[in-house]
Design an enzyme around this catalytic site. Sequence first.
Site, PDB file in Angstrom:
ATOM      1  N   ARG A  76      -3.159 -13.104   7.043  1.00  0.00           N
ATOM      2  CA  ARG A  76      -3.339 -13.561   8.419  1.00  0.00           C
ATOM      3  C   ARG A  76      -4.684 -13.115   8.987  1.00  0.00           C
ATOM      4  O   ARG A  76      -5.235 -13.744   9.877  1.00  0.00           O
ATOM      5  CB  ARG A  76      -2.193 -13.042   9.295  1.00  0.00           C
ATOM      6  CG  ARG A  76      -0.860 -13.699   8.964  1.00  0.00           C
ATOM      7  CD  ARG A  76       0.281 -12.940   9.565  1.00  0.00           C
ATOM      8  NE  ARG A  76       0.256 -11.541   9.135  1.00  0.00           N
ATOM      9  CZ  ARG A  76       1.107 -10.611   9.519  1.00  0.00           C
ATOM     10  NH1 ARG A  76       2.061 -10.923  10.366  1.00  0.00           N
ATOM     11  NH2 ARG A  76       1.005  -9.381   9.080  1.00  0.00           N
TER      12      ARG A  76
ATOM     13  N   ASP B 251       7.715  -7.988 -13.038  1.00  0.00           N
ATOM     14  CA  ASP B 251       8.086  -6.578 -13.152  1.00  0.00           C
ATOM     15  C   ASP B 251       7.005  -5.972 -14.015  1.00  0.00           C
ATOM     16  O   ASP B 251       6.974  -6.184 -15.225  1.00  0.00           O
ATOM     17  CB  ASP B 251       9.463  -6.442 -13.818  1.00  0.00           C
ATOM     18  CG  ASP B 251       9.914  -4.990 -13.815  1.00  0.00           C
ATOM     19  OD1 ASP B 251       9.136  -4.140 -14.287  1.00  0.00           O
ATOM     20  OD2 ASP B 251      11.016  -4.707 -13.336  1.00  0.00           O
ATOM     21  N   HIS B 252       6.090  -5.251 -13.379  1.00  0.00           N
ATOM     22  CA  HIS B 252       4.886  -4.891 -14.142  1.00  0.00           C
ATOM     23  C   HIS B 252       5.187  -3.944 -15.304  1.00  0.00           C
ATOM     24  O   HIS B 252       4.391  -3.820 -16.216  1.00  0.00           O
ATOM     25  CB  HIS B 252       3.767  -4.372 -13.228  1.00  0.00           C
ATOM     26  CG  HIS B 252       3.930  -2.969 -12.759  1.00  0.00           C
ATOM     27  ND1 HIS B 252       4.637  -2.622 -11.647  1.00  0.00           N
ATOM     28  CD2 HIS B 252       3.458  -1.802 -13.266  1.00  0.00           C
ATOM     29  CE1 HIS B 252       4.584  -1.321 -11.480  1.00  0.00           C
ATOM     30  NE2 HIS B 252       3.878  -0.783 -12.452  1.00  0.00           N
TER      31      HIS B 252
ATOM     32  N   GLU C  15       5.738  10.560 -11.125  1.00  0.00           N
ATOM     33  CA  GLU C  15       4.418  10.372 -10.508  1.00  0.00           C
ATOM     34  C   GLU C  15       4.027  11.642  -9.767  1.00  0.00           C
ATOM     35  O   GLU C  15       4.890  12.383  -9.277  1.00  0.00           O
ATOM     36  CB  GLU C  15       4.471   9.229  -9.495  1.00  0.00           C
ATOM     37  CG  GLU C  15       4.844   7.898 -10.105  1.00  0.00           C
ATOM     38  CD  GLU C  15       4.726   6.786  -9.075  1.00  0.00           C
ATOM     39  OE1 GLU C  15       3.612   6.275  -8.901  1.00  0.00           O
ATOM     40  OE2 GLU C  15       5.739   6.453  -8.440  1.00  0.00           O
TER      41      GLU C  15
ATOM     42  N   HIS D 154      12.167  -1.767 -12.595  1.00  0.00           N
ATOM     43  CA  HIS D 154      11.430  -1.319 -13.782  1.00  0.00           C
ATOM     44  C   HIS D 154      12.294  -0.553 -14.790  1.00  0.00           C
ATOM     45  O   HIS D 154      12.294  -0.838 -15.982  1.00  0.00           O
ATOM     46  CB  HIS D 154      10.274  -0.397 -13.384  1.00  0.00           C
ATOM     47  CG  HIS D 154       9.357  -0.969 -12.353  1.00  0.00           C
ATOM     48  ND1 HIS D 154       8.927  -2.268 -12.377  1.00  0.00           N
ATOM     49  CD2 HIS D 154       8.775  -0.414 -11.253  1.00  0.00           C
ATOM     50  CE1 HIS D 154       8.106  -2.484 -11.349  1.00  0.00           C
ATOM     51  NE2 HIS D 154       8.015  -1.371 -10.647  1.00  0.00           N
TER      52      HIS D 154
HETATM   53  N1  NDP Z   1       1.209  -1.727  -3.655  1.00  0.00           N
HETATM   54  C1  NDP Z   1       1.800  -1.545  -4.828  1.00  0.00           C
HETATM   55  O1  NDP Z   1       1.446  -0.678  -5.640  1.00  0.00           O
HETATM   56  C2  NDP Z   1       2.956  -2.405  -5.214  1.00  0.00           C
HETATM   57  C3  NDP Z   1       3.435  -3.373  -4.358  1.00  0.00           C
HETATM   58  N2  NDP Z   1       4.470  -4.172  -4.759  1.00  0.00           N
HETATM   59  C4  NDP Z   1       4.996  -5.214  -3.867  1.00  0.00           C
HETATM   60  O2  NDP Z   1       3.951  -6.106  -3.524  1.00  0.00           O
HETATM   61  C5  NDP Z   1       4.122  -6.576  -2.200  1.00  0.00           C
HETATM   62  C6  NDP Z   1       2.861  -6.239  -1.401  1.00  0.00           C
HETATM   63  O3  NDP Z   1       2.684  -4.846  -1.371  1.00  0.00           O
HETATM   64  P1  NDP Z   1       1.360  -4.177  -0.783  1.00  0.00           P
HETATM   65  O4  NDP Z   1       0.141  -4.877  -1.256  1.00  0.00           O
HETATM   66  O5  NDP Z   1       1.503  -2.734  -1.054  1.00  0.00           O
HETATM   67  O6  NDP Z   1       1.530  -4.435   0.782  1.00  0.00           O
HETATM   68  P2  NDP Z   1       0.427  -4.370   1.913  1.00  0.00           P
HETATM   69  O7  NDP Z   1       1.148  -4.073   3.182  1.00  0.00           O
HETATM   70  O8  NDP Z   1      -0.725  -3.523   1.534  1.00  0.00           O
HETATM   71  O9  NDP Z   1      -0.131  -5.873   1.988  1.00  0.00           O
HETATM   72  C7  NDP Z   1       0.620  -6.929   2.520  1.00  0.00           C
HETATM   73  C8  NDP Z   1      -0.268  -8.160   2.538  1.00  0.00           C
HETATM   74  O10 NDP Z   1       0.474  -9.266   3.002  1.00  0.00           O
HETATM   75  C9  NDP Z   1      -0.274  -9.932   4.024  1.00  0.00           C
HETATM   76  N3  NDP Z   1       0.670 -10.634   4.896  1.00  0.00           N
HETATM   77  C10 NDP Z   1       1.632 -10.094   5.682  1.00  0.00           C
HETATM   78  N4  NDP Z   1       2.288 -11.067   6.335  1.00  0.00           N
HETATM   79  C11 NDP Z   1       1.741 -12.244   5.949  1.00  0.00           C
HETATM   80  C12 NDP Z   1       1.973 -13.585   6.282  1.00  0.00           C
HETATM   81  N5  NDP Z   1       2.924 -13.939   7.161  1.00  0.00           N
HETATM   82  N6  NDP Z   1       1.233 -14.551   5.675  1.00  0.00           N
HETATM   83  C13 NDP Z   1       0.254 -14.213   4.788  1.00  0.00           C
HETATM   84  N7  NDP Z   1      -0.012 -12.950   4.433  1.00  0.00           N
HETATM   85  C14 NDP Z   1       0.715 -11.984   5.022  1.00  0.00           C
HETATM   86  C15 NDP Z   1      -1.043  -8.805   4.694  1.00  0.00           C
HETATM   87  O11 NDP Z   1      -2.185  -9.213   5.406  1.00  0.00           O
HETATM   88  P3  NDP Z   1      -2.111  -9.643   6.967  1.00  0.00           P
HETATM   89  O12 NDP Z   1      -1.349  -8.567   7.657  1.00  0.00           O
HETATM   90  O13 NDP Z   1      -3.531  -9.776   7.395  1.00  0.00           O
HETATM   91  O14 NDP Z   1      -1.409 -10.943   7.005  1.00  0.00           O
HETATM   92  C16 NDP Z   1      -1.489  -8.055   3.428  1.00  0.00           C
HETATM   93  O15 NDP Z   1      -2.569  -8.711   2.818  1.00  0.00           O
HETATM   94  C17 NDP Z   1       5.390  -5.904  -1.677  1.00  0.00           C
HETATM   95  O16 NDP Z   1       6.492  -6.736  -1.931  1.00  0.00           O
HETATM   96  C18 NDP Z   1       5.486  -4.651  -2.542  1.00  0.00           C
HETATM   97  O17 NDP Z   1       6.805  -4.187  -2.628  1.00  0.00           O
HETATM   98  C19 NDP Z   1       5.030  -4.070  -5.993  1.00  0.00           C
HETATM   99  C20 NDP Z   1       4.584  -3.130  -6.890  1.00  0.00           C
HETATM  100  C21 NDP Z   1       3.542  -2.186  -6.558  1.00  0.00           C
HETATM  101  O1  LIG Z   2       6.332  -0.674  -8.610  1.00  0.00           O
HETATM  102  C1  LIG Z   2       5.914   0.446  -8.388  1.00  0.00           C
HETATM  103  O2  LIG Z   2       5.315   1.105  -9.385  1.00  0.00           O
HETATM  104  C2  LIG Z   2       4.439   2.193  -9.116  1.00  0.00           C
HETATM  105  C3  LIG Z   2       4.323   2.982 -10.423  1.00  0.00           C
HETATM  106  O3  LIG Z   2       3.772   2.152 -11.397  1.00  0.00           O
HETATM  107  P1  LIG Z   2       3.064   2.792 -12.671  1.00  0.00           P
HETATM  108  O4  LIG Z   2       2.664   1.617 -13.460  1.00  0.00           O
HETATM  109  O5  LIG Z   2       1.915   3.603 -12.155  1.00  0.00           O
HETATM  110  O6  LIG Z   2       4.086   3.665 -13.328  1.00  0.00           O
HETATM  111  C4  LIG Z   2       4.945   3.086  -8.017  1.00  0.00           C
HETATM  112  O7  LIG Z   2       3.935   4.005  -7.659  1.00  0.00           O
HETATM  113  C5  LIG Z   2       5.296   2.246  -6.811  1.00  0.00           C
HETATM  114  O8  LIG Z   2       5.886   3.087  -5.824  1.00  0.00           O
HETATM  115  C6  LIG Z   2       6.262   1.154  -7.170  1.00  0.00           C
HETATM  116  O9  LIG Z   2       6.388   0.264  -6.059  1.00  0.00           O
END
Ligand code: NDP
Ligand SMILES: O=C1O[C@H](COP(=O)(O)O)[C@@H](O)[C@H](O)[C@H]1O
Length: 490
Positions: free
Chosen positions: A50, A179-180, A218, A242
């Site tokens: 956004r 699922d990474h 971790e 995972h």
């Molecule tokens: N971070 C990680 O290490 C991991 C994350 N995940 C999963 O990935 C997903 C994202 O996580 P993460 O990157 O940490 O989250 P963040 O909060 O850092 O990022 C969320 C993103 O979504 C965007 N966003 C939110 N609402 C909207 C909308 N309505 N339309 C378009 N874009 C939108 C935000 O930007 P803006 O607010 O400008 O719209 C931002 O770019 C989650 O489901 C999380 O569980 C899974 C594994 C690991």
């Molecule tokens: O999905 C997730 O994984 C990371 C850990 O991933 P790894 O590859 O570094 O083992 C975890 O930190 C995070 O909380 C979780 O959302």
Amino acid sequence: MNAAPQVEPFDYVIFGGTGDLAMRKLLPAFYHRFLDGDVPDGCRIVGTARAQLDRAGYQARIHDALKQFVDHASYDEKRVRKFLECVFYLSLDGSRADSDWDGLSGLLEGGEDRVRVFYFATAPRLYEPACANLHEKGFVTAGSRVVLEKPIGTDLASAEEINAGVARYFDEKHIFRIDHYLGKETVQDVLALRFANPVFEAVWSGEYIQSIQITAAETVGVEARAAYYDTSGATRDMVQNHLLQVLCLCAMEAPKSLEADDVRDAKVAVLKALHPMTDESVRSDTVRAQYQKGEIAGHAVPGYLEELGHPSHTETYVALRAEVETPRWKDVSFYIRTAKRMKAKTSEIVVTFRASSSQLFPGASRPNILVIRVQPDEGLSYRLSVKDPQDDTFTLRSAEMNVGFPQQFGVRYPDSYERLLLDAVRGNPILFIRRDEVEAAWRWIGPVLDAWARDVAPMSSYVAGSWGPDEATRMLDLHGDVWHEAMDDM
Ligand SMILES: NC(=O)C1=CN([C@@H]2O[C@H](COP(=O)(O)OP(=O)(O)OC[C@H]3O[C@@H](n4cnc5c(N)ncnc54)[C@H](OP(=O)(O)O)[C@@H]3O)[C@@H](O)[C@H]2O)C=CC1
Ligand SMILES: O=C1O[C@H](COP(=O)(O)O)[C@@H](O)[C@H](O)[C@H]1O
């Protein structure tokens, strides 16, 4: 050398393109694929969120992220600049029909058959409305597919709702639930180890194996992700997805083939064979805890509640004992453990074999232990008994066979997203989760979360920088097992 087929130019739209996941994992992974020649000329990577941002501003953010998250040896300023030429940005609210969908059309190339991947790196509540908008605006074509990040829901009901919502607009074969952990080379090695090596194939059952431990520890705390994490906790964040996937690979019967659905059928059979958790087993076979302040690598770190700034019932540590009720796994304990702020960052699978039944060395041999080091230091070690060379009698001593995969093969071990991003382009679902797997995993873990919510089992604590609470040691002790870090004494 990469034997996978070369891909045609594709479009990749990342919803959540400015978020933590996109910056830390997805874009660095794309850069690596670009270096390998897997992002051909004509590809477009379109970040959306956004936030109002222009293309140059987005490219500058990615530039900084690559500097920070790409390893030094792979970072090349000229190549980075070339890579950024295929990156675009669009301010778009995926949940709103009146957002700039025309702008998105204008950024995408080609016709019906061009591969377009819509990657949801956002909170799961966006998945259904964004899919509805993609459908409404004509983006659902023969070549389009969606990638859904975990967690899919917070319980079975919400997972079913999200899955059903997405299924209204995309066929299951176009839905890639990522699922990474499945993208990790060493996790895939479980299949190779089990089914390509007769020695391991022959002993992979309760007849020879006493227990299997799966750990993802971790050292980091929850930091910038505290708001998300506190609504999730270690079990929803890591176990439901995972670690249960890793358990499935360790426990499944041989799939009929390496076709995605055969492998998924074999995994779902394990999830369905897990002994159901009851209040009683939650008391005896689960441990949950929160970290208290401590020290990690010489640095003082705050406790979870201090980091959070308010009270919480969210677990940052979980250890579980599971049983797989199939003839192969009779009397075998499967232990799963994951936590933040542990002593070391390590993900591993530890297989403890039963003691030898030979009468030649009564009571003298220590159990054989196979360790699959998922990360870091990817590889395998196997502890076995040999004759002590310093003793003229047949005294036994432990020796270790150790293979480090990166050293053995002389290659960089890629981040799991590198493989998975391109598998979605290729339409190869083998390392993605099918709908019934997600739901079967919630069906098993749900009663644990429900019981904890009713305080059936207490919340323990552990010192940051330790290996977790004493309760988890006792849980294994009752079954004659010990956690890996204490095995040197076995
Ligand atoms: N971070 C990680 O290490 C991991 C994350 N995940 C999963 O990935 C997903 C994202 O996580 P993460 O990157 O940490 O989250 P963040 O909060 O850092 O990022 C969320 C993103 O979504 C965007 N966003 C939110 N609402 C909207 C909308 N309505 N339309 C378009 N874009 C939108 C935000 O930007 P803006 O607010 O400008 O719209 C931002 O770019 C989650 O489901 C999380 O569980 C899974 C594994 C690991
Ligand atoms: O999905 C997730 O994984 C990371 C850990 O991933 P790894 O590859 O570094 O083992 C975890 O930190 C995070 O909380 C979780 O959302």
